[in-house]
Design a protein around this motif. Structure first.
Motif, short mmCIF file in Angstrom:
data_model
loop_
_atom_site.label_atom_id
_atom_site.label_comp_id
_atom_site.label_asym_id
_atom_site.label_seq_id
_atom_site.Cartn_x
_atom_site.Cartn_y
_atom_site.Cartn_z
N PHE A 62 10.90 6.29 1.90
CA PHE A 62 9.45 6.40 2.12
C PHE A 62 9.14 6.93 3.51
CE2 PHE A 62 5.47 4.23 3.55
CZ PHE A 62 4.59 4.97 2.77
N ARG A 210 -0.49 7.34 1.83
CA ARG A 210 0.51 8.24 2.43
C ARG A 210 -0.11 9.07 3.55
NH1 ARG A 210 5.39 8.81 -0.39
NH2 ARG A 210 5.44 7.61 -2.33
N ASN A 229 5.06 0.52 2.27
CA ASN A 229 4.06 0.70 1.22
C ASN A 229 4.42 -0.25 0.09
OD1 ASN A 229 2.42 1.46 -0.91
ND2 ASN A 229 2.64 3.64 -0.56
N LEU A 232 5.50 0.73 -3.67
CA LEU A 232 6.77 1.38 -4.05
C LEU A 232 7.46 0.54 -5.13
CD1 LEU A 232 8.14 2.32 -0.51
CD2 LEU A 232 7.01 3.85 -2.16
#
Length: 537
Positions: A62, A210, A229, A232
């Motif tokens: 990520f 994002r 995040n 995920l």
């Protein structure tokens, strides 16, 4: 730079900082005692190594997608090999949201560095992006400091429904917002590079979370900040146990919250959140929307009870499809605790209030609340504002409460006649003489007493009207001073709030360049829990 004393308006958070023994019953550790960090460090020894490796793999993928650097990758490797974490977080506000988002992240970075030295064990800074959150209205705007006061710019439309911010694409209307930002900021310094960064990152980001992550990585990635995040899929799978226990033991979490609210209330504080009958403190994604779960009459349902699930069905679903579930503000800290080795959490006054309710809920999930460390508080003072403060001798200590009272005192001192006192004396004398007169004439006719009282009210209205006219003329005579001091107030205490809660970092970046971040970071002192006044060059 100047460090000054300042207190949160929230009573419980204020007590947490200034009188911890008075609220210590609600917390597991004392953030003001170094020994407690060592105890917490010992309490975190061990953990599931396989889970750490899975977490690290997901975090590396990520963060690399956000453009992270070597320092962040190294910190993720440290997490995989037993490092502890100082965690903070915030919803993914556009352009990173209020200033305090940056301050919280920097506070976590600096505290992690200090604890690494003190504990002789690696501690890494982690930022939890609140991508689950569905409150679009809370994150869709920023305030820009201008000479006319704070100017709000926002995205025009709100998506219909309760969609997690991490599921919402960056809207095309962001172009209009950035055009407004360009109009409200001076065409100097880093304005155009800053706008280009915002345009480019917004185009290349799949969703609001994002985009937020890319901006935070650009601004703070060199410090090794690790962004999380929670949406995920690998992280959701690691969170499944929390979802399953919340469902299989419902309504126990809500019962524990109800009792915690009562304990906080009994001590004279207002709970940060109130329990709601039947609430499970989980959401389920239903047709893409985030739907709150309730437990009523042995079944789970949405608020309106138009959708229902059997207990066994929902419990199985939480393990088989954990990506369909999302914690609320009560269970999010528990999920953080399960996923990460949280040595300390850097939080603001509201978060301190939330954590005060969670001690028994952590225990219900076999966890212990981490150390809750107050976030840094800063006010940025630009050169022109500093010049005006010096001109009118405004003490820096006035900043946390605003300059409005200083303006009142300034006008009083500028009043050579002393008209406020004269009007007060005149009203008192008038009332005394009028009452004496009415008392005497009431001997002629008792009904005159009521007429006299009405007459006094009309006389007072006339006197008050004259005083208001004098006050306006007085302010007019001091118009330049009032205007300049009001500008100071707009800049340091906008909307009658601490600056960090209102303004966004990008107008400052555009004016002073990214180098300002180094000045802010240098000014942050985790040991100081008042206000830091940072005078910009």
């Amino acid at each position: 730079m100047q460090e000054i004393a300042a207190s949160y308006p929230q009573a419980l958070a204020r007590a947490y900082i200034e009188n911890f023994p008075g609220v210590s019953r609600f917390f597991a550790y004392n953030p003001h005692r170094q020994q407690d960090f060592m105890v917490r460090c010992h309490d975190l020894t061990g953990g599931d190594k396989q889970n750490r490796l899975q977490l690290a793999m997901a975090l590396k993928e990520f963060n690399q997608s956000l453009g992270c650097g070597a320092a962040t990758r190294q910190n993720i490797d440290l997490l995989a090999n037993g490092a502890l974490a100082v965690v903070t977080g915030q919803q993914p506000g556009i352009l990173t949201g209020p200033l305090y988002t940056i301050y919280k992240a920097m506070g976590a970075i600096k505290l992690a560095g200090q604890l690494t030295q003190r504990l002789n064990r690696p501690v890494v800074p982690v930022f939890w992006i609140g991508a689950d959150d569905h409150d679009f209205a809370e994150v869709n705007h920023i305030y820009v400091p201008t000479s006319q006061g704070p100017q709000r710019i926002s995205l025009p439309d709100r998506p219909a429904g309760r969609f997690s911010l991490g599921h919402l694409p960056v809207p095309p209307e962001i172009t209009l917002l950035l055009e407004q930002l360009e109009q409200l900021t001076p065409p100097v310094g880093w304005q155009q590079p800053g706008l280009q960064l915002l345009r480019e990152t917004s185009r290349t980001s799949e969703d609001l979370a994002r985009w937020f992550g890319r901006l935070m990585t650009y601004l703070l990635g060199d410090y090794g900040l690790v962004l999380v995040n929670p949406l995920l899929p690998p992280l959701r799978r690691l969170s499944a146990g929390v979802f399953h226990r919340a469902i299989t033991t419902a309504p126990e979490v809500n019962n524990l919250l109800t009792m915690a609210c009562a304990r906080v209330t009994d001590l004279g504080f207002k709970p940060q959140v109130q329990s709601e009958p039947g609430k499970v403190h989980l959401f389920i994604y239903w047709q893409g929307q985030r739907v709150a779960l309730y437990f009523r009459n042995g079944q789970f349902c949405n608020r309106e009870a138009t959708i229902t699930w059997e207990a066994g069905e929902l419990a199985e679903l939480s393990l088989a499809r954990p990506e369909l579930f999302s914690p609320d503000v009560i269970l999010r800290p528990v999920v953080q605790e399960v996923l990460l080795p949280v040595l300390a959490y850097v939080g603001g006054p509201g978060e301190i209030g939330y954590f005060a309710l969670l001690g028994e809920i952590f225990k219900h999930f076999g966890q212990t609340m981490p150390i809750i460390f107050p976030r840094p508080n800063l006010t940025l003072v630009e050169p022109l504002v500093a010049k005006l403060m010096a001109k009118y001798q405004v003490p820096a200590a006035e900043i946390p409460g605003g300059v409005a009272e200083f303006i009142t005192r300034y006008l009083q001192q500028a009043d050579q006649v002393g008209f406020k006192t004269k009007f007060n004396d005149f009203r008192k004398t008038l009332a005394e003489h009028q009452r004496r007169l009415v008392k005497e004439i009431a001997g002629i006719d008792p009904r005159l007493k009521g007429i006299g009282q009405d007459n006094l009210r009309r006389l007072m209205r006339l006197v008050n009207s004259l005083e208001e006219k004098v006050n306006k003329r007085h302010r007019k005579n001091n118009e330049v001073a009032v205007r300049q001091l009001t500008k100071v107030n707009h800049m340091v205490h906008p909307l009658d709030q601490w600056q960090e809660r209102v303004y966004n970092i990008f107008p400052y970046l555009m004016k002073y360049g990214p180098e300002i971040l180094k000045d802010i970071y240098q000014a942050i002192n985790p040991a100081h829990h008042g206000q830091v006044i940072l005078f910009l060059d």
